[in-house]
Design an enzyme around this catalytic site. Structure first.
Site, PDB file in Angstrom:
ATOM      1  N   TYR A   1     -28.819 -72.202 -51.066  1.00  0.00           N
ATOM      2  CA  TYR A   1     -28.652 -70.819 -51.513  1.00  0.00           C
ATOM      3  C   TYR A   1     -30.005 -70.185 -51.822  1.00  0.00           C
ATOM      4  O   TYR A   1     -30.780 -70.698 -52.637  1.00  0.00           O
ATOM      5  CB  TYR A   1     -27.761 -70.742 -52.744  1.00  0.00           C
ATOM      6  CG  TYR A   1     -26.317 -71.139 -52.520  1.00  0.00           C
ATOM      7  CD1 TYR A   1     -25.771 -71.240 -51.238  1.00  0.00           C
ATOM      8  CD2 TYR A   1     -25.482 -71.415 -53.596  1.00  0.00           C
ATOM      9  CE1 TYR A   1     -24.460 -71.603 -51.035  1.00  0.00           C
ATOM     10  CE2 TYR A   1     -24.153 -71.772 -53.415  1.00  0.00           C
ATOM     11  CZ  TYR A   1     -23.645 -71.873 -52.138  1.00  0.00           C
ATOM     12  OH  TYR A   1     -22.331 -72.237 -51.938  1.00  0.00           O
TER      13      TYR A   1
ATOM     14  N   PHE B   1     -15.209 -68.279 -51.685  1.00  0.00           N
ATOM     15  CA  PHE B   1     -14.832 -66.939 -51.201  1.00  0.00           C
ATOM     16  C   PHE B   1     -13.450 -66.546 -51.727  1.00  0.00           C
ATOM     17  O   PHE B   1     -12.589 -66.086 -50.969  1.00  0.00           O
ATOM     18  CB  PHE B   1     -14.846 -66.873 -49.671  1.00  0.00           C
ATOM     19  CG  PHE B   1     -16.217 -66.951 -49.049  1.00  0.00           C
ATOM     20  CD1 PHE B   1     -17.363 -66.709 -49.793  1.00  0.00           C
ATOM     21  CD2 PHE B   1     -16.358 -67.284 -47.713  1.00  0.00           C
ATOM     22  CE1 PHE B   1     -18.620 -66.798 -49.208  1.00  0.00           C
ATOM     23  CE2 PHE B   1     -17.617 -67.373 -47.124  1.00  0.00           C
ATOM     24  CZ  PHE B   1     -18.748 -67.128 -47.874  1.00  0.00           C
ATOM     25  N   PRO B   2     -13.202 -66.716 -53.038  1.00  0.00           N
ATOM     26  CA  PRO B   2     -11.870 -66.404 -53.573  1.00  0.00           C
ATOM     27  C   PRO B   2     -11.512 -64.927 -53.475  1.00  0.00           C
ATOM     28  O   PRO B   2     -10.330 -64.573 -53.486  1.00  0.00           O
ATOM     29  CB  PRO B   2     -11.972 -66.847 -55.038  1.00  0.00           C
ATOM     30  CG  PRO B   2     -13.432 -66.730 -55.357  1.00  0.00           C
ATOM     31  CD  PRO B   2     -14.138 -67.142 -54.095  1.00  0.00           C
TER      32      PRO B   2
ATOM     33  N   ALA C   1     -12.589 -63.059 -50.884  1.00  0.00           N
ATOM     34  CA  ALA C   1     -12.748 -62.692 -49.468  1.00  0.00           C
ATOM     35  C   ALA C   1     -13.939 -61.755 -49.261  1.00  0.00           C
ATOM     36  O   ALA C   1     -13.818 -60.680 -48.671  1.00  0.00           O
ATOM     37  CB  ALA C   1     -11.464 -62.061 -48.928  1.00  0.00           C
TER      38      ALA C   1
ATOM     39  N   LEU D   1     -10.993 -58.361 -51.744  1.00  0.00           N
ATOM     40  CA  LEU D   1      -9.898 -58.423 -52.712  1.00  0.00           C
ATOM     41  C   LEU D   1     -10.291 -57.868 -54.084  1.00  0.00           C
ATOM     42  O   LEU D   1      -9.597 -58.095 -55.066  1.00  0.00           O
ATOM     43  CB  LEU D   1      -9.403 -59.867 -52.851  1.00  0.00           C
ATOM     44  CG  LEU D   1      -8.728 -60.429 -51.599  1.00  0.00           C
ATOM     45  CD1 LEU D   1      -8.479 -61.925 -51.731  1.00  0.00           C
ATOM     46  CD2 LEU D   1      -7.412 -59.693 -51.329  1.00  0.00           C
TER      47      LEU D   1
END
Length: 305
Positions: free
Chosen positions: A51, A199-200, A202, A206
Site C-alpha cells: 500500500y 472493498f465492503p 464497493a 455503497l
C-alpha cells in the site's frame, strides 16, 4: 462498539482499511484519519507492504508511536512492490516480515497475512515459516487473502499438528459483488476461519455519493480511475441495483451505507468490516453505520434470486 474475534485476537467490528495512506492521502491527512479511528473505538488497522509503495506502513509506524498497544495491527506480504519479485517462499517471507516490522516500528505483528496465493511455492512451505514467526513471538496470528475455497481447504489440510494455521481469510465481498458468498465465505465458516471482507463499500458505490447522470464527486476513488475501468463499473445495471438497495434501506429508516455494513455483519464468521477512509468524518460515518441489525425478514429480502 461490538468486538469479534480473529483467532486469539479481539477486534472491533469496524476496522480501518489503510490502503489510502500514502496513496490518496499524505501523512498529515493519514494521521487525522487514524486518530479519528482510535477516538471512535476502532482497534483493527489493516495495511499491507504494497500500500502506497510501503508508505502506508511507514506512516502507521510514526502515527502509532506511543500507542501501539491500543490497536490490533494487521499487514500483508507477497505482492510485488515497485515491480520487485515477491511471493511466499520462506526466504521472501522472512525478508518481507523484517521490512514490515521496521516500517511499522514495532516488535510484533498481530495478524500477518499472505496477500495472494503463490502458485510457485507449496503452501506448506509458507505455513512452516509463518509458524516459526509465531513460535518466535514475532507474530500473534496468521491469515491469507484472495484465496479460493479450494485453496483454503488445502492450507487447512497441510498444517502440521500443533503448528499455526490460518485463522482468517480476507476476500472481496459486498452487496454489489457477492460472488464469494457462494464459495469462500461458507468454506471459511466451515473451517472456523474469521472472514474479513475487503472493498465492503464497493469502492464507494455503497456510500450513496454516486448518482446516475451526475458528475463524479471530485477526489473520490472512482473519479481517479481510467475511463475504461469506470465505464465497466458505472453501468445502468449497477445504478439500478444501487437504487433498489437505497430504497430497501430508506424504507426501513436507514441509509445505503448502514445497509452495506449491516448486511456484512449479519454473517456470523465476518469479524470486522475494514472500510477505508480519506477523511475523519468518513471514519465516524462508518462506525455509526454499524449499529443496524437486520432481521430475518430483511435478510430474506436481500437474498439473491
Amino acid at each position: 462498539m461490538e468486538n469479534r474475534r480473529i483467532g486469539s485476537l479481539e477486534v472491533s467490528v469496524v476496522g480501518l482499511g489503510c490502503n489510502n495512506l500514502g496513496r490518496r492521502i499524505d501523512e498529515e491527512r493519514s494521521r487525522g484519519v487514524v486518530e479519528a479511528a482510535l477516538d471512535a473505538g476502532i482497534t483493527l488497522l489493516d495495511t499491507a507492504d504494497i500500500y502506497g509503495d510501503t508508505l502506508s506502513e511507514e506512516y502507521l509506524g510514526r502515527i502509532l508511536q506511543g500507542r501501539r498497544d491500543r490497536v490490533v495491527l494487521a499487514t500483508k506480504f507477497g505482492s510485488e512492490i515497485r515491480g520487485e519479485p515477491a511471493g511466499a517462499t520462506p526466504a521472501y517471507v522472512r525478508k518481507a516480515f523484517e521490512g514490515s516490522l521496521r516500517r511499522l516500528r514495532t516488535d510484533r505483528i498481530d495478524l500477518y497475512q499472505l496477500h495472494e496465493p503463490d502458485a510457485s511455492t507449496p503452501i506448506a512451505d509458507t505455513l512452516e515459516v509463518l509458524d516459526e514467526l509465531v513460535r518466535e513471538g514475532k507474530v500473534r496470528e496468521i491469515g491469507c487473502s484472495n484465496f479460493t475455497a479450494e485453496q483454503l481447504r488445502e492450507a487447512h489440510t497441510v498444517v502440521k499438528p500443533g503448528a499455526a494455521g490460518f485463522v482468517s481469510v480476507q476476500n472481496e465481498l459486498n452487496l454489489l459483488d457477492r460472488a464469494d458468498e457462494r464459495e469462500g465465505l461458507p468454506e471459511a465458516e466451515r473451517l472456523g476461519l474469521a472472514y474479513i471482507p475487503f472493498f465492503p463499500l464497493a469502492s464507494g458505490l455503497l456510500t450513496g455519493k454516486y448518482h446516475r447522470g451526475e458528475p463524479l464527486p471530485q477526489g473520490t476513488r472512482i473519479a481517479g480511475w481510467p475511463d475504461e475501468q469506470r465505464n465497466e463499473v458505472l453501468t445502468d445495471a449497477t445504478f439500478e441495483r444501487i437504487a433498489r438497495l437505497t430504497r430497501f434501506a430508506e424504507d426501513r429508516g436507514h441509509t445505503l451505507l448502514e445497509l452495506a455494513f449491516a448486511w456484512l455483519l449479519a454473517k456470523r464468521c465476518i469479524a470486522s468490516v475494514i472500510a477505508g477512509a480519506t477523511k475523519p468524518e468518513q471514519v465516524q460515518a462508518n462506525v455509526a453505520a454499524a449499529g443496524w441489525r437486520l432481521s430475518e425478514a430483511d435478510l430474506a429480502g436481500l437474498a439473491e434470486p
